[in-house]
Structure formats: structure tokens, C-alpha cells
Design an enzyme around this catalytic site. Structure first.
Site, PDB file in Angstrom:
ATOM      1  N   SER A  54      25.423 -23.287  12.298  1.00 43.17           N
ATOM      2  CA  SER A  54      25.088 -22.359  13.550  1.00 43.17           C
ATOM      3  C   SER A  54      25.623 -21.095  13.298  1.00 43.17           C
ATOM      4  O   SER A  54      25.462 -20.413  12.255  1.00 43.17           O
ATOM      5  CB  SER A  54      25.536 -22.940  14.976  1.00 43.17           C
ATOM      6  OG  SER A  54      24.920 -22.494  15.854  1.00 43.17           O
ATOM      7  N   ASP A  85      15.585 -29.265  15.845  1.00 41.28           N
ATOM      8  CA  ASP A  85      16.438 -28.104  16.288  1.00 41.28           C
ATOM      9  C   ASP A  85      15.563 -27.018  16.635  1.00 41.28           C
ATOM     10  O   ASP A  85      15.045 -26.355  15.857  1.00 41.28           O
ATOM     11  CB  ASP A  85      17.447 -27.721  15.209  1.00 41.28           C
ATOM     12  CG  ASP A  85      18.243 -26.627  15.555  1.00 41.28           C
ATOM     13  OD1 ASP A  85      18.149 -26.150  16.661  1.00 41.28           O
ATOM     14  OD2 ASP A  85      19.356 -26.397  14.698  1.00 41.28           O
ATOM     15  N   ARG A 142      27.347 -23.282  30.202  1.00 42.96           N
ATOM     16  CA  ARG A 142      27.761 -24.453  29.402  1.00 42.96           C
ATOM     17  C   ARG A 142      26.548 -25.516  29.536  1.00 42.96           C
ATOM     18  O   ARG A 142      25.905 -25.992  28.647  1.00 42.96           O
ATOM     19  CB  ARG A 142      28.994 -24.921  29.579  1.00 42.96           C
ATOM     20  CG  ARG A 142      29.194 -26.260  28.727  1.00 42.96           C
ATOM     21  CD  ARG A 142      29.145 -25.861  27.261  1.00 42.96           C
ATOM     22  NE  ARG A 142      29.582 -26.923  26.227  1.00 42.96           N
ATOM     23  CZ  ARG A 142      29.627 -26.746  24.936  1.00 42.96           C
ATOM     24  NH1 ARG A 142      29.184 -25.593  24.572  1.00 42.96           N
ATOM     25  NH2 ARG A 142      29.911 -27.935  24.191  1.00 42.96           N
ATOM     26  N   HIS A 200      19.762 -29.082  18.016  1.00 45.12           N
ATOM     27  CA  HIS A 200      20.607 -28.174  17.304  1.00 45.12           C
ATOM     28  C   HIS A 200      22.006 -29.013  17.038  1.00 45.12           C
ATOM     29  O   HIS A 200      22.725 -28.821  16.173  1.00 45.12           O
ATOM     30  CB  HIS A 200      21.168 -26.885  18.089  1.00 45.12           C
ATOM     31  CG  HIS A 200      22.002 -25.903  17.424  1.00 45.12           C
ATOM     32  ND1 HIS A 200      21.669 -25.428  16.213  1.00 45.12           N
ATOM     33  CD2 HIS A 200      23.066 -25.363  17.822  1.00 45.12           C
ATOM     34  CE1 HIS A 200      22.538 -24.684  15.802  1.00 45.12           C
ATOM     35  NE2 HIS A 200      23.290 -24.575  16.893  1.00 45.12           N
ATOM     36  N   ASP A 201      22.552 -29.921  17.842  1.00 44.42           N
ATOM     37  CA  ASP A 201      23.655 -30.596  17.678  1.00 44.42           C
ATOM     38  C   ASP A 201      23.638 -31.771  16.717  1.00 44.42           C
ATOM     39  O   ASP A 201      24.691 -32.338  16.327  1.00 44.42           O
ATOM     40  CB  ASP A 201      23.844 -31.486  19.213  1.00 44.42           C
ATOM     41  CG  ASP A 201      24.891 -30.671  20.219  1.00 44.42           C
ATOM     42  OD1 ASP A 201      25.259 -29.650  20.070  1.00 44.42           O
ATOM     43  OD2 ASP A 201      24.955 -31.206  21.132  1.00 44.42           O
TER      44      ASP A 201
END
Lengths: 200, 377
Positions: free
Chosen positions: B152, B317, B222, B350-351
Site C-alpha cells: 500500500s 483489492d 477508522r 486490500h488487507d
């Protein structure tokens, strides 16, 4: 060390013979990267492979071959026009769905194209068809129901395609069992290798 | 845990030489918190720099003696016998400037005023971070990294390294990264920032003096971020439409499992992360765009690059999609760089770059094995 590769894939020797020293090469469907590895050591070629299969990606990376994971059926838009001296498609043509488009794309991205494929017109194949079965051989090791080969052709079929797409055949090798065939190639050759470019 | 780097300790490097940032803000002096694992070889050629993403820090692997549950954020990737093998590599992780884990950041005391920097902390860019990281490398005697890597925002730093200091990077591993953020990504970041900026406890960034923390804003930021780091598929698989009490209660309290999860993640994050750091990190993401100097031609921006590249993306992602990684690949191909690209089938969004996945780890291992051989020759 490089000999076993050439022995197991006779078309590689024919392909390598056409690649001049230091050429840039894109190998479509590069498998485990053995051809690129060979061209790198023997020809100091600057090569990249395109491959879809996860295991082959690992093999290419392990041997230090540049490989781009991607699906040839989605085209070559990831590659710039005229980026390579040679674009190679070895033993993959017959398994592509958008064959005509891919052959065109090869000559957009590369100055010359090199294609190898199993000759469906090889007499042993024809014999099996005459006996009422789809051919199964070293070059065509699949049953009709599990084959990835959707666009099998003969030498003349491929030459016709080149003609229709205004492509000029520069060179041709026909091989059976590692030996070059010059007599009745369409009938006696099991594997064909062509080098071609756009008509200018 | 026989393949963990074990107990680690954070170190601090103090720099007195002022850093003039791209924003023309100046840090008169600063501390960088960092950790190292493995040992530097005699010719100092086996160093790997690991750059962190939005909420990461220098604690990449191992645990602390006084906090054994605090496992490094990339512990599955870094350690003895792991893809980033600390038996072979000297691994350096640091907390970026503007951070809130020991490196000088907005919550640190500004020596000029004796008060926390707060709103006076200069805006940070990826370029500034690379500059500060290069100074740390100088301090450690590392002239050239065997690899600079990250996921990222960390991947962006790795790319910037190869542009700014081509001769100091042998390889770049850019994972789940992008050549710049998409419009949608900037939009998400702006919503997250607005949550913080409009929190009454934010006080224009100088909340430290007021003895409050804009936890509500940070929590929302968050929660939003977290949704975008996952995939629809992953969330559906994990929570579905599951209800905590098994039936509708017709109210605004936590009912669905996913709500419970998000609020928990938001609360946890807001309890330790600095709101100004979050703002800075998201802006650094928005600003990163090496092609802005080359009329938006990424290939030209990449012209100085000498490093070999491994680019990895993940199928699910959608914040840093495979298409964005392919842009990186295309620009590198234009410059005839050595480049391999792997697209990992993964459902974790994305994680994914933080998760253990067989193909992903095998790709990393194979690539890094070659680097290890290369630098030990």
C-alpha cells in the site's frame, strides 16, 4: 545444462536459432520460463514472459525469469506498441480462444512473431481420425473432452491465416521427434515453427 | 514460535540536521524510532528496508519483553525461515515522520515553542519520508539496500526510493500498491479526514493543550477505512447478516455483527492512534504521484529506476486494484526494468497483503531467495 530443455522441447532449438544476440523477447504463455532462461543464458536476450498459471509463476520467479501474470485472452494491452524485437507463442496458439486477435497483437507489440504449434495434419493424427478417433499423441496428449486445444490447425491453415492477416512468413521449421522435416512437411511434420512479420 | 525474531527492542536515532519538507515546512530536528532484525553482513549488502502503510510503525516483527502480546504487524512475513528471512537479511523497520509511535510527530514537543507540534507539524509526503529514511540508512552505514519493500503506502515509498536513489536500491517489492491514488480513494480519505476535522474535540489539531482527544472522529475515520480495506465477499463471509442477539431490536444500538466488529475496531484504533498522524498519512497518500513531474507520464517518471521489481496485487483489492499495479508494470516495462508481476487470487481485499496466503508467500519467498543469493555472492 541447457541441453535437456532443448531435447524435451525440440521447437525451442528452432526458436533460439532465430533470436539474435541481445534481442528483446516477449514469451506468451511462457510456462516455467525454461525458454526465456535458455535465451537469457545462450543469447543474452532481454526477456519477459506472460503466464497465467500460479505454479508456473513461482517457477519463473525462482529461476530469475521476468514474468508477468496475466491472461492472454484479455489481450496484450499491458504492452506498448513495438516494445519487443520478438514475440513468441510456443505451443499455445492452439489453446487460445481469440487466436486471430492475439496473432495481430503479437505483431503490434513485436517486430517479428514466432509461433510453434502441433500440426493437426500430421499423418499419425490423420490416421487416428480415419480410425474414428480424435488424435492423441506426445504433442496432443489430451482426450477430446479435457483438451485445452480449441483451435487446432494444419501448416497450410496457419499459412492461410498469415496471408489473410497480411503477414509475411519469414522462416519455417517443421519437426518430428526432434528431427527436421523437409519432405511433405504438412503430412510428415508433427510440430511447426514459424517466424513472421507484418507485410510492409 | 520458533520462527519468530523473538524479543525485540525499539531504538531511536536523533537527527539534528533540519529537514526541509516538500511543503516547505521545516523540522529543526527529529527522532526516528526503528527496529532491526538479523545481522548486517560484512559488506553491508543484505539490508532490507520495510516501509509501513497508513497505520503501521517500526514494530514489524517479534514481540516486546514487557508486552508479549504486541506482535509486529508483518510478523508472518519477517523472521527466521520466513519469506523475509532474518537468517539471511538485515531487516530495518522504522516509524515514519509524523507518526505516533516514538518518531517525531504532531504529538511530539516542538522545541521552538515547548508545546506539542499539533497543527504546526509540517505536512509530510512520501518524498520527505524517503529523505528521512535515507538519512537513517546513512547513519547505519547502509549504502545500498538489497531491497526496499512495503504494501500500500509502503509500496509507494519503495517506488519513490527507486526513483530518488536509483543506485541505493537493488530491488523493490511493491505490494498492493498504486502509482497514485484514484479519485475515489482521495474521496474516501477526505470523508475520513472530515470526520476528524469536524470533531469538536479536534481544536484545529491542537487538542493536546485542551486535554481532549477527537476519538469520535478518529473512530469514524477508522471504521470507514476498515470497510474499504475489506471486500464485500470477505465481510459477507465473516459476518453475513448475523445478529448479535438473534433478532431485530428496532433500535440504533449494535444489532448486526458487522456493526459490532466495526465499532470495536474503531474504538481500539482511536484509543492509541493520533488523529493528526491519521490526517497526515492520508494526505501523504493523496499527494503521492511521481508522474506529476512528467506530464502524467508514469514511464517517464520511472526513467531513473535501476532496481529490479516484484509487483504483487490481490484480485479482491478494490482500493489498490490489480489494474493499478499493472500501470506500474507497464511503466517499468517501458524502461526495460527487470520486473515480475503476480496477481494473487484472494478474497480479503486490500488487507490481503497482511494475510498469510500460500501463493503470495511463495512468490515473495522465491523472489527474496534470489536476492539473498545475489547479495551473498
Amino acid at each position: 545444462m541447457t541441453l535437456p530443455i532443448i531435447q524435451s522441447r525440440p521447437d525451442f532449438a528452432a526458436i533460439a536459432a532465430w533470436i539474435p544476440h541481445g534481442a528483446s523477447v516477449l514469451d506468451l504463455g511462457c510456462g516455467d520460463g525454461s525458454l526465456l532462461d535458455y535465451l537469457k543464458t545462450e543469447r543474452e536476450a532481454r526477456g519477459y514472459g506472460v503466464e497465467i498459471d500460479d505454479r508456473n509463476i513461482l517457477r519463473c520467479i525462482a529461476r530469475g525469469v521476468n514474468v508477468i501474470q496475466g491472461n492472454l485472452e484479455e489481450g496484450l494491452s499491458g504492452f506498448e506498441t513495438g516494445a519487443f524485437d520478438f514475440v513468441i507463442l510456443s505451443q499455445t496458439l492452439q489453446a487460445t480462444r481469440h487466436t486471430e486477435k492475439l496473432v495481430r497483437e503479437m505483431l503490434r507489440v513485436g517486430r517479428e512473431g514466432i509461433v510453434s504449434f502441433p500440426n493437426f495434419g500430421y499423418w499419425k493424427n490423420l490416421l487416428q481420425v480415419l480410425r474414428g478417433h480424435m488424435p492423441i499423441s506426445d504433442e496432443l496428449p489430451y482426450q477430446w473432452y479435457d483438451t485445452p486445444n480449441v483451435h487446432l490447425c494444419t501448416l497450410r491453415d496457419f499459412e492461410q491465416l498469415c496471408h489473410d492477416l497480411s503477414m509475411q512468413i519469414l522462416d519455417q521449421r517443421v519437426i518430428t521427434g526432434g528431427r527436421e522435416i523437409s519432405l511433405l512437411p504438412n503430412l510428415l511434420g508433427s510440430t511447426a515453427v514459424y517466424r513472421f512479420k507484418r507485410n510492409t | 514460535m520458533d520462527n519468530s525474531v523473538g524479543i525485540v527492542q525499539a531504538q531511536h536515532a536523533n537527527f539534528d540536521q533540519p529537514l526541509t519538507c516538500l511543503s516547505s515546512g521545516v523540522l529543526p530536528r527529529y527522532d526516528l524510532a526503528y527496529e532491526t532484525y538479523g545481522s548486517l553482513n560484512a559488506d553491508k549488502s543484505n539490508a532490507i528496508l520495510i516501509c509501513h502503510a497508513l497505520s503501521g510503525n517500526h514494530h514489524v516483527a517479534g514481540t516486546y519483553a514487557d508486552d508479549p502480546k504486541n506482535v509486529g504487524w508483518w510478523d508472518n512475513m519477517v523472521g527466521p525461515g520466513k519469506p523475509v528471512d532474518t537468517n539471511r537479511f538485515f531487516v530495518l523497520g522504522l516509524n515514519n515522520l509524523g507518526g505516533c509511535h516514538g518518531t517525531t510527530g504532531p504529538s511530539s514537543i516542538d522545541p521552538r515553542s515547548g508545546q506539542p507540534y499539533g497543527s504546526n507539524f509540517p505536512m509530510m509526503t512520501v518524498e520527505d519520508w524517503v529523505e528521512s529514511q535515507a538519512r537513517l540508512a546513512d547513519r547505519l552505514g547502509i549504502k545500498q539496500f538489497a531491497a526496499v519493500m512495503g504494501g500500500s503506502l509502503g509500496g509507494m515509498q519503495a517506488m519513490q526510493w527507486a526513483i530518488t536513489y536509483p543506485e541505493r536500491v537493488r530491488h523493490v517489492l511493491a505490494i498492493a500498491s498504486a502509482p497514485c491514488l484514484t479519485t475515489e480513494n482521495i474521496a474516501f480519505n477526505d470523508v475520513a479526514r472530515n470526520a476528524i476535522l469536524t470533531d469538536p474535540d479536534f481544536h484545529g489539531g491542537d487538542f493536546y493543550q485542551h486535554g481532549v482527544v477527537p476519538t469520535r472522529g478518529l473512530r469514524l475515520a477508522r471504521m470507514l477505512g476498515h470497510i474499504t480495506y475489506l471486500s464485500d465477499d470477505a465481510m459477507a463471509g465473516k459476518f453475513g447478516r448475523g445478529l448479535r442477539s438473534g433478532k431485530y431490536k428496532f433500535g440504533y444500538d449494535i444489532e448486526f455483527e458487522v456493526e459490532s466488529y466495526l465499532r470495536y475496531q474503531g474504538d481500539k484504533f482511536a484509543s492509541y492512534f493520533d488523529a493528526n498522524t491519521y490526517l497526515l498519512m492520508t494526505k501523504a497518500l493523496d499527494y503521492f504521484d511521481p508522474a506529476r513531474h512528467t506530464e502524467h507520464n508514469l514511464a517517464h517518471a520511472f526513467a531513473p529506476i535501476q532496481a529490479g521489481f516484484l509487483v504483487v496485487s490481490f484480485s479482491s483489492d478494490w482500493r489498490f486494484s490489480p489494474d493499478r499495479s499493472r500501470e506500474i508494470v507497464k511503466a517499468l516495462l517501458h524502461n526495460r526494468c527487470n520486473i515480475s508481476y503476480a496477481e494473487i487470487q484472494s478474497r480479503h481485499g486490500h488487507d490481503s497483503f497482511l494475510m498469510q496466503d500460500e501463493q503470495y508467500f511463495a512468490v515473495m519467498r522465491n523472489y527474496l531467495d534470489n536476492i539473498a543469493r545475489e547479495v551473498s555472492r
